[in-house]
Scaffold this motif. Structure first.
Motif, mmCIF file in Angstrom:
data_model
loop_
_atom_site.group_PDB
_atom_site.id
_atom_site.type_symbol
_atom_site.label_atom_id
_atom_site.label_comp_id
_atom_site.label_asym_id
_atom_site.label_seq_id
_atom_site.Cartn_x
_atom_site.Cartn_y
_atom_site.Cartn_z
ATOM 1 N N THR A 1 33.290 27.971 54.640
ATOM 2 C CA THR A 1 33.644 29.181 53.900
ATOM 3 C C THR A 1 33.843 28.880 52.422
ATOM 4 O O THR A 1 34.551 27.933 52.071
ATOM 5 C CB THR A 1 34.942 29.787 54.478
ATOM 6 O OG1 THR A 1 34.730 30.047 55.868
ATOM 7 C CG2 THR A 1 35.321 31.077 53.772
ATOM 8 N N VAL B 1 35.166 30.750 48.951
ATOM 9 C CA VAL B 1 35.892 31.934 48.475
ATOM 10 C C VAL B 1 36.067 31.822 46.973
ATOM 11 O O VAL B 1 36.526 30.779 46.481
ATOM 12 C CB VAL B 1 37.291 32.053 49.121
ATOM 13 C CG1 VAL B 1 37.905 33.411 48.827
ATOM 14 C CG2 VAL B 1 37.228 31.798 50.616
ATOM 15 N N SER B 2 35.725 32.882 46.249
ATOM 16 C CA SER B 2 35.870 32.833 44.794
ATOM 17 C C SER B 2 36.823 33.910 44.303
ATOM 18 O O SER B 2 37.063 34.901 44.977
ATOM 19 C CB SER B 2 34.505 32.987 44.121
ATOM 20 O OG SER B 2 34.002 34.278 44.316
ATOM 21 N N ASN C 1 41.424 36.420 45.530
ATOM 22 C CA ASN C 1 40.740 36.340 46.824
ATOM 23 C C ASN C 1 41.095 35.027 47.528
ATOM 24 O O ASN C 1 41.358 34.996 48.743
ATOM 25 C CB ASN C 1 39.230 36.444 46.575
ATOM 26 C CG ASN C 1 38.404 36.852 47.788
ATOM 27 O OD1 ASN C 1 38.940 37.329 48.788
ATOM 28 N ND2 ASN C 1 37.105 36.665 47.700
ATOM 29 N N GLN D 1 44.686 35.248 48.722
ATOM 30 C CA GLN D 1 44.764 36.121 49.885
ATOM 31 C C GLN D 1 44.261 35.384 51.134
ATOM 32 O O GLN D 1 44.799 35.547 52.231
ATOM 33 C CB GLN D 1 43.908 37.361 49.630
ATOM 34 C CG GLN D 1 43.873 38.333 50.784
ATOM 35 C CD GLN D 1 43.035 39.566 50.452
ATOM 36 O OE1 GLN D 1 43.537 40.675 50.475
ATOM 37 N NE2 GLN D 1 41.781 39.386 50.147
ATOM 38 N N PHE D 2 43.221 34.563 50.955
ATOM 39 C CA PHE D 2 42.678 33.763 52.064
ATOM 40 C C PHE D 2 43.668 32.682 52.490
ATOM 41 O O PHE D 2 43.918 32.469 53.680
ATOM 42 C CB PHE D 2 41.355 33.141 51.599
ATOM 43 C CG PHE D 2 40.746 32.154 52.553
ATOM 44 C CD1 PHE D 2 40.006 32.580 53.649
ATOM 45 C CD2 PHE D 2 40.906 30.775 52.353
ATOM 46 C CE1 PHE D 2 39.431 31.658 54.525
ATOM 47 C CE2 PHE D 2 40.340 29.856 53.223
ATOM 48 C CZ PHE D 2 39.606 30.302 54.316
ATOM 49 N N ARG E 1 47.280 31.143 55.948
ATOM 50 C CA ARG E 1 47.055 29.768 56.424
ATOM 51 C C ARG E 1 48.142 28.815 55.935
ATOM 52 O O ARG E 1 48.428 27.818 56.583
ATOM 53 C CB ARG E 1 45.669 29.299 55.958
ATOM 54 C CG ARG E 1 44.528 30.026 56.698
ATOM 55 C CD ARG E 1 43.190 29.876 56.002
ATOM 56 N NE ARG E 1 42.081 30.421 56.794
ATOM 57 C CZ ARG E 1 41.734 31.714 56.814
ATOM 58 N NH1 ARG E 1 42.385 32.600 56.073
ATOM 59 N NH2 ARG E 1 40.724 32.120 57.574
ATOM 60 N N HIS F 1 48.659 41.348 47.546
ATOM 61 C CA HIS F 1 47.356 41.247 46.876
ATOM 62 C C HIS F 1 47.297 42.160 45.647
ATOM 63 O O HIS F 1 46.771 41.768 44.598
ATOM 64 C CB HIS F 1 46.254 41.600 47.872
ATOM 65 C CG HIS F 1 44.873 41.262 47.405
ATOM 66 N ND1 HIS F 1 44.532 40.018 46.920
ATOM 67 C CD2 HIS F 1 43.739 41.999 47.341
ATOM 68 C CE1 HIS F 1 43.245 40.015 46.581
ATOM 69 N NE2 HIS F 1 42.745 41.203 46.821
#
Lengths: 240, 240
Positions: free
Chosen positions: A67, A69-70, A74, A77-78, A82, A97
């Motif tokens: 994965t 993610v940029s 974002n 948030q990802f 985790r 967010h």
């Protein structure tokens, strides 16, 4: 999971918002741009579409397994769920967010204070315009944004010590970074303004005292602020 | 679900990106700012923290039941799955959101072309600086951003007709809006640049022909572009 952070070397920049979350959580990560001689080349492979058919527009971006993610907001948030840096419920995540995106806008305005005409011109070639923009920024925008986060802390029914719910989140880390950067860039203006935003100051103080953050800030991994990043100290732009 | 969109009346502005998604999907929504005399007052209740303990920083924000979501990209991320305007898998959603955040940055730069020193000054009081910023923007930033989306379409292994996967998404709608706004604001510069970005132009054409979008664009709900919004046509800023 070993995370790979792709960001330009030698500056905190926007990558720092991601680093702070990874450091706070004690996550296993590689700071690709700063670790390897080939860091910039690796970043370019992604931007040019050689490493992925879904190329980021710009660093920072994060790789987690397959994965990519940029964009800071974002990525956070990802990472939030985790790294246990955001509450579980959807409403709180949307709220976190949204706050992060307000910080994104604030950071873009802070950057543009020293580059009002365009990022491709040297600061020295737009210094007169930067002075004008800085005066408006320090009088109007800085207190508006800090006042907003002060209001958010005041209205939070669960705690005045954090922005989202009852517990520390990635948004608190990012607000700490913005306050730290503003103190570096505009020490005189911040001395004037900060007492009106006592809850924001107190939040920044508490974040800095978190053991993992204190250890990170004292380490060589924390790059110093400098005049190539987002937060630049040009004394002529700072006012009492 | 009846959605409530809160945005300033009389301009497309950033609210338009949300409107296009709602209109494309035929969603049931109220455009609060434009519907009621009391629209601005209602918006103010939210911003001032009277209607919610989680106040948005600025419009647009969306109310869906008890959920309030602010920032265009956050709203579209929230609406995407609900309106079938984004694929199901997490990687595609992260990718779509990253693309939307790149459009967010692009829109902010487009706005700052006419307000390089600050949004609180009249355009007329920063016209000379706006000319300088416009020249850099049209030569460097506009082709960089449009070139990026052209590259994304070219690299998409599933389709050259849409940005994310194999189907139309909310990001396509937003790119259409940006292209439309740029054509309004900078017709001469766009005439010069657009042929280099044939896939982007073709995407904009296809979006405009979608039945629900074509109907919307022909309706009175589609406010005209004007010189109070993000995309402003000041001929002196446009160049061949």
């Amino acid at each position: 999971m070993r995370y790979e952070l792709y960001y330009w070397p030698t500056i905190q920049g926007r990558g720092e918002f991601v680093r702070l979350a990874l450091e706070d959580a004690g996550a296993d990560y590689e700071d690709v741009g700063n670790q390897a001689d080939a860091g910039i080349t690796e970043i370019s492979y992604y931007l040019e579409g050689q490493a992925t058919v879904r190329p980021p527009f710009a660093p920072p971006f994060l790789k987690a397994g397959e994965t990519v993610v940029s964009h800071v907001a974002n990525i956070l948030q990802f990472l939030g769920p985790r790294l246990a840096l955001v509450p579980d419920d959807e409403q709180s995540r949307l709220w976190a967010h949204g706050l992060q995106l307000t910080l994104t806008d604030f950071v873009a305005e802070i950057h543009d204070v020293h580059h009002p005409l365009g990022a491709s011109l040297y600061y020295e070639d737009q210094q007169a315009e930067a002075r004008q923009r800085a005066a408006l920024f320090l009088d109007e925008r800085l207190p508006k944004f800090l006042g907003y986060f002060e209001q958010v802390l005041e209205l939070n029914p669960e705690s005045e010590a954090c922005l989202v719910g009852v517990a520390h989140s990635y948004v608190d880390l990012s607000l700490f970074q913005v306050v730290s950067g503003l103190r570096y860039a505009f020490p005189r203006a911040m001395a004037r303004h900060e007492e009106a935003f006592a809850r924001v100051s107190e939040l920044a103080r508490r974040v800095a005292e978190r053991p993992s953050i204190a250890a990170y800030l004292a380490s060589s991994r924390r790059l110093p602020f400098n005049e190539s990043g987002v937060f630049r100290h040009y004394p002529e732009l700072d006012t009492d």
